[in-house]
Design a protein around this motif. Structure first.
Motif, PDB file in Angstrom:
ATOM      1  N   GLU A 100       0.830  -1.206   0.000  1.00  0.00           N
ATOM      2  CA  GLU A 100       0.000   0.000   0.000  1.00  0.00           C
ATOM      3  C   GLU A 100       0.867   1.259   0.000  1.00  0.00           C
ATOM      4  N   MET A 101       1.962   1.244   0.775  1.00  0.00           N
ATOM      5  CA  MET A 101       2.844   2.394   0.794  1.00  0.00           C
ATOM      6  C   MET A 101       3.443   2.634  -0.592  1.00  0.00           C
ATOM      7  N   ALA A 102       3.816   1.558  -1.261  1.00  0.00           N
ATOM      8  CA  ALA A 102       4.362   1.674  -2.614  1.00  0.00           C
ATOM      9  C   ALA A 102       3.322   2.267  -3.568  1.00  0.00           C
ATOM     10  N   GLU A 147      -3.746 -10.493  -6.727  1.00  0.00           N
ATOM     11  CA  GLU A 147      -4.376  -9.560  -5.795  1.00  0.00           C
ATOM     12  C   GLU A 147      -3.599  -8.247  -5.760  1.00  0.00           C
ATOM     13  N   ALA A 148      -2.270  -8.344  -5.748  1.00  0.00           N
ATOM     14  CA  ALA A 148      -1.442  -7.138  -5.745  1.00  0.00           C
ATOM     15  C   ALA A 148      -1.643  -6.338  -7.036  1.00  0.00           C
ATOM     16  N   LEU A 149      -1.752  -7.031  -8.165  1.00  0.00           N
ATOM     17  CA  LEU A 149      -2.016  -6.345  -9.431  1.00  0.00           C
ATOM     18  C   LEU A 149      -3.383  -5.672  -9.406  1.00  0.00           C
ATOM     19  N   ALA A 150      -4.366  -6.338  -8.810  1.00  0.00           N
ATOM     20  CA  ALA A 150      -5.715  -5.769  -8.724  1.00  0.00           C
ATOM     21  C   ALA A 150      -5.740  -4.534  -7.836  1.00  0.00           C
ATOM     22  N   MET A 151      -4.827  -4.467  -6.873  1.00  0.00           N
ATOM     23  CA  MET A 151      -4.729  -3.288  -6.010  1.00  0.00           C
ATOM     24  C   MET A 151      -4.067  -2.116  -6.718  1.00  0.00           C
ATOM     25  N   GLY A 152      -3.274  -2.413  -7.773  1.00  0.00           N
ATOM     26  CA  GLY A 152      -2.660  -1.328  -8.519  1.00  0.00           C
ATOM     27  C   GLY A 152      -1.208  -1.516  -8.893  1.00  0.00           C
ATOM     28  N   ALA A 153      -0.595  -2.640  -8.531  1.00  0.00           N
ATOM     29  CA  ALA A 153       0.798  -2.889  -8.924  1.00  0.00           C
ATOM     30  C   ALA A 153       0.890  -3.002 -10.444  1.00  0.00           C
ATOM     31  N   ASP A 154       2.051  -2.660 -10.977  1.00  0.00           N
ATOM     32  CA  ASP A 154       2.235  -2.637 -12.434  1.00  0.00           C
ATOM     33  C   ASP A 154       2.749  -3.958 -13.004  1.00  0.00           C
ATOM     34  N   LYS A 155       3.555  -4.664 -12.230  1.00  0.00           N
ATOM     35  CA  LYS A 155       4.180  -5.887 -12.740  1.00  0.00           C
ATOM     36  C   LYS A 155       4.323  -6.887 -11.602  1.00  0.00           C
ATOM     37  N   ARG A 186      -5.578  -0.732   0.632  1.00  0.00           N
ATOM     38  CA  ARG A 186      -6.806  -0.421  -0.087  1.00  0.00           C
ATOM     39  C   ARG A 186      -7.500  -1.694  -0.545  1.00  0.00           C
ATOM     40  N   TYR A 187      -8.764  -1.572  -0.899  1.00  0.00           N
ATOM     41  CA  TYR A 187      -9.502  -2.698  -1.450  1.00  0.00           C
ATOM     42  C   TYR A 187      -9.248  -2.805  -2.952  1.00  0.00           C
TER      43      TYR A 187
END
Length: 262
Positions: A43-45, A72-80, A184-185
């Motif tokens: 989340e901090m990232a 799940e991490a990608l769905a939260m907004g991670a790029d790769k 975040r969700y």
């Protein structure tokens, strides 16, 4: 700004089972989650991404089913997302795990590496600091606040009965407490997009030029679990009744001497 978040998929329970032959965790049949401290670091990232247009990569080492944590991490907004998976990595202790992760990180470009303080299935808090040592990077552990200031970070580090405020130059490693950020969700659109993205899968042959093969997996782990067993309940003890205070004190003293405590 390029950020790499090292995550671990862990059992969603404190009632873990151990293989009596290898003394490693039995993960089959146990639901898994992203380790809470790691998720806070993610989340901090993502907040740094929102503020500074950072690129966020998530990296995990685990069995093929760890793909779910990465999605799940990608769905939260991670790029790769990158999954390190190979039978050669199985049974690794913290040293072998950090050696393997460091081998993968040497193939990547980064300004900041974030790990969780510790995983709830091991509670060692060792992998993050070990990564920093392998990569010869400055590090701050137990971080619960981060601010970017040019090419440095101003971090608030929890320390027993007080806090440290530390400035650290990037590239660097920080280990996150769960207090660092409330995750975040996932959004519906994010979930849909996450399953359209390709996860990069690396095995031993992809990173072997960056690692010592004697330092990976179960055979490369310098620590071994000799024996594990469930915690046993304590007996009821001995009740001293019908005695004066002085007699009780003498009885306790005699028992302490019998057990060679005094």
């Amino acid at each position: 700004m390029k950020i790499i978040v090292c995550m671990k998929q862990v059992p969603d329970t404190t009632e873990v089972r151990l293989d009596p032959k290898t003394n490693t965790l039995i993960r089959e049949g146990v639901p898994s989650i992203i380790n809470p401290d790691d998720k806070s670091g993610l989340e901090m990232a993502l907040r740094l991404k929102d503020q500074y247009n950072a690129h966020v990569t998530v990296l995990t080492m685990g069995p093929p089913q760890a793909d779910l944590a990465l999605r799940e991490a990608l769905a939260m907004g991670a790029d790769k997302a990158i999954l390190l998976t190979d039978r050669a990595f199985g049974g690794a202790d913290t040293w072998a795990t950090s050696c393997t992760l460091a081998g993968a990180l040497k193939k990547l470009h980064y300004d900041l590496i974030i790990t969780g303080r510790q995983a709830i299935d091991g509670d060692t808090a060792q992998v993050g600091p070990q990564l920093a040592e392998h990569l010869h990077l400055p590090q701050v552990s137990y971080v619960e606040e981060v601010q970017k200031n040019g090419d440095t970070l101003i971090v608030k580090r929890q320390f027993e009965d007080r806090y440290h405020k530390i400035e650290i130059k990037m590239p660097c490693v920080i280990t996150a407490l769960s207090e660092l950020a409330q995750p975040r969700y996932m959004s519906v659109g994010g979930i849909f997009d996450a399953y359209q993205k390709e996860i990069t899968i690396w095995g031993l042959h992809d990173i072997e030029e960056n690692i010592n093969l004697e330092h990976i997996g179960l055979k490369g782990s310098p620590t071994k679990v000799k024996k594990s067993y469930p915690k046993q309940g304590k007996g009821a003890g001995t009740l001293l009744k019908g005695m004066t205070a002085e007699e009780i004190a003498q009885a306790i003293l005699a028992k302490l001497k019998e057990k060679y405590i005094i």
